[in-house]
Design a protein around this motif. Structure first.
Motif, PDB file in Angstrom:
ATOM      1  N   GLU A 110      93.425  85.896  51.106  1.00  0.00           N
ATOM      2  CA  GLU A 110      94.341  86.575  52.040  1.00  0.00           C
ATOM      3  C   GLU A 110      93.929  88.021  52.269  1.00  0.00           C
ATOM      4  O   GLU A 110      94.034  88.532  53.398  1.00  0.00           O
ATOM      5  CB  GLU A 110      95.769  86.499  51.537  1.00  0.00           C
ATOM      6  CG  GLU A 110      96.756  87.173  52.481  1.00  0.00           C
ATOM      7  CD  GLU A 110      98.198  86.811  52.244  1.00  0.00           C
ATOM      8  OE1 GLU A 110      99.051  87.201  53.074  1.00  0.00           O
ATOM      9  OE2 GLU A 110      98.481  86.131  51.234  1.00  0.00           O
ATOM     10  N   ARG A 157     100.953  83.606  58.641  1.00  0.00           N
ATOM     11  CA  ARG A 157     101.306  85.021  58.512  1.00  0.00           C
ATOM     12  C   ARG A 157     100.458  85.922  59.402  1.00  0.00           C
ATOM     13  O   ARG A 157     100.937  86.962  59.882  1.00  0.00           O
ATOM     14  CB  ARG A 157     101.159  85.472  57.053  1.00  0.00           C
ATOM     15  CG  ARG A 157     102.263  84.964  56.145  1.00  0.00           C
ATOM     16  CD  ARG A 157     102.302  85.688  54.824  1.00  0.00           C
ATOM     17  NE  ARG A 157     101.237  85.318  53.919  1.00  0.00           N
ATOM     18  CZ  ARG A 157     101.288  84.285  53.074  1.00  0.00           C
ATOM     19  NH1 ARG A 157     102.355  83.501  53.049  1.00  0.00           N
ATOM     20  NH2 ARG A 157     100.282  84.030  52.252  1.00  0.00           N
ATOM     21  N   TYR A 158      99.202  85.535  59.631  1.00  0.00           N
ATOM     22  CA  TYR A 158      98.295  86.394  60.393  1.00  0.00           C
ATOM     23  C   TYR A 158      97.983  85.856  61.792  1.00  0.00           C
ATOM     24  O   TYR A 158      97.179  86.436  62.511  1.00  0.00           O
ATOM     25  CB  TYR A 158      96.995  86.606  59.610  1.00  0.00           C
ATOM     26  CG  TYR A 158      97.201  87.432  58.368  1.00  0.00           C
ATOM     27  CD1 TYR A 158      97.077  88.821  58.407  1.00  0.00           C
ATOM     28  CD2 TYR A 158      97.547  86.838  57.163  1.00  0.00           C
ATOM     29  CE1 TYR A 158      97.288  89.590  57.273  1.00  0.00           C
ATOM     30  CE2 TYR A 158      97.765  87.600  56.015  1.00  0.00           C
ATOM     31  CZ  TYR A 158      97.638  88.968  56.078  1.00  0.00           C
ATOM     32  OH  TYR A 158      97.855  89.730  54.953  1.00  0.00           O
TER      33      TYR A 158
END
Length: 262
Positions: A110, A157-158
């Motif tokens: 991550e 999330r990204y």
């Protein structure tokens, strides 16, 4: 307004591939012995989509690398190029090592994604393969599934597209793998490239749909003696090289280290 390619997706004029032997293309050899691989094949698809512009491609992947080596050696270089597209696949070698912790590996993964996303137009991620049909490796299935769940959550999330290798029927076909059952064959690499191309645009470039097989041919059951022979000839030596022998110096170089016209 964002420029579009003929297939309706965003125009991609520069592409950097980051990863290990999967991305380097091991198992997919050209007639002269050089490696092709899904990333080179994807670059070819993307070049077809922008024939009026210069398309550039770099492949920084090095076989045998673990995630820390990829993050420290390849990610900064990929960031410096500021490409339209980065494909990022890492962590497989870590998971195959004894004691490989999918949670720790995912934390490192991550952080790398967080570094890549601001400087690239699109960052494509990859799940792990489902190893239920591979002896010995099927025992790692739970660990790989956990890591795959982390990858999907990180992608959410990204805002990263994901190539879902876990669900791909084509890679459950025995033709998709080399004899070592650890690396994709030309057939397997071709289909991963096609899946990535389909992910980046509503439809693939002309003619590539012919690459898809009529139906999957699942990996057949093997005899215990065959599995033992495979373990002795391929799997155990592979693990030994990763744990003790490392990589030959000549192999520890990316095949396409600079972002150059393709």
């Amino acid at each position: 307004m964002e420029e579009k390619d003929p297939d309706g997706g965003p125009r991609i004029a520069s592409y950097v591939a980051v990863g290990d032997s999967f991305t380097e293309g091991l198992g997919d050899e050209a007639a002269d012995g050089s490696l092709i691989g899904w990333a080179d094949r994807l670059a070819g698809h993307l070049a077809e989509r922008c024939p009026q512009t210069a398309f550039s491609y770099a492949n920084l992947a090095v076989r045998g690398t673990v995630i820390d080596e990829i993050v420290e050696g390849q990610v900064p270089r990929a960031r410096a190029f500021r490409p339209d597209l980065v494909t990022f696949c890492a962590g497989g070698n870590d998971l195959l090592r004894p004691g490989g912790d999918p949670d720790r590996i995912a934390d490192r993964y991550e952080r790398a994604v967080a570094e890549l996303v601001p400087g690239a137009g699109t960052v494509v991620l990859f799940t792990g393969f489902d190893t239920r049909g591979i002896p010995l490796l099927r025992r790692l299935r739970g660990k790989i599934a956990t890591y795959t769940a982390h990858v999907r959550a990180i992608a959410d999330r990204y805002g990263c597209p994901v190539v879902d290798l876990w669900s791909m029927e084509e890679v459950r076909d025995r033709r998709a793998w080399t004899d070592d059952r650890l690396h994709l064959s030309s057939y397997g690499h071709t289909h991963v490239a096609l899946r990535a191309a389909e992910l980046l645009a509503p439809r693939p470039p002309g003619g590539t749909t012919a690459l898809r097989p009529a139906g999957p041919s699942r990996m057949p059951a093997t005899r215990r003696s065959d599995d033992l022979q495979w373990a002795c000839e391929h799997f155990v030596p592979w693990v030994g090289r990763r744990l003790f022998g490392g990589l030959p110096a000549d192999d520890a170089r990316p095949k396409r280290p600079d972002l150059l016209p393709f």
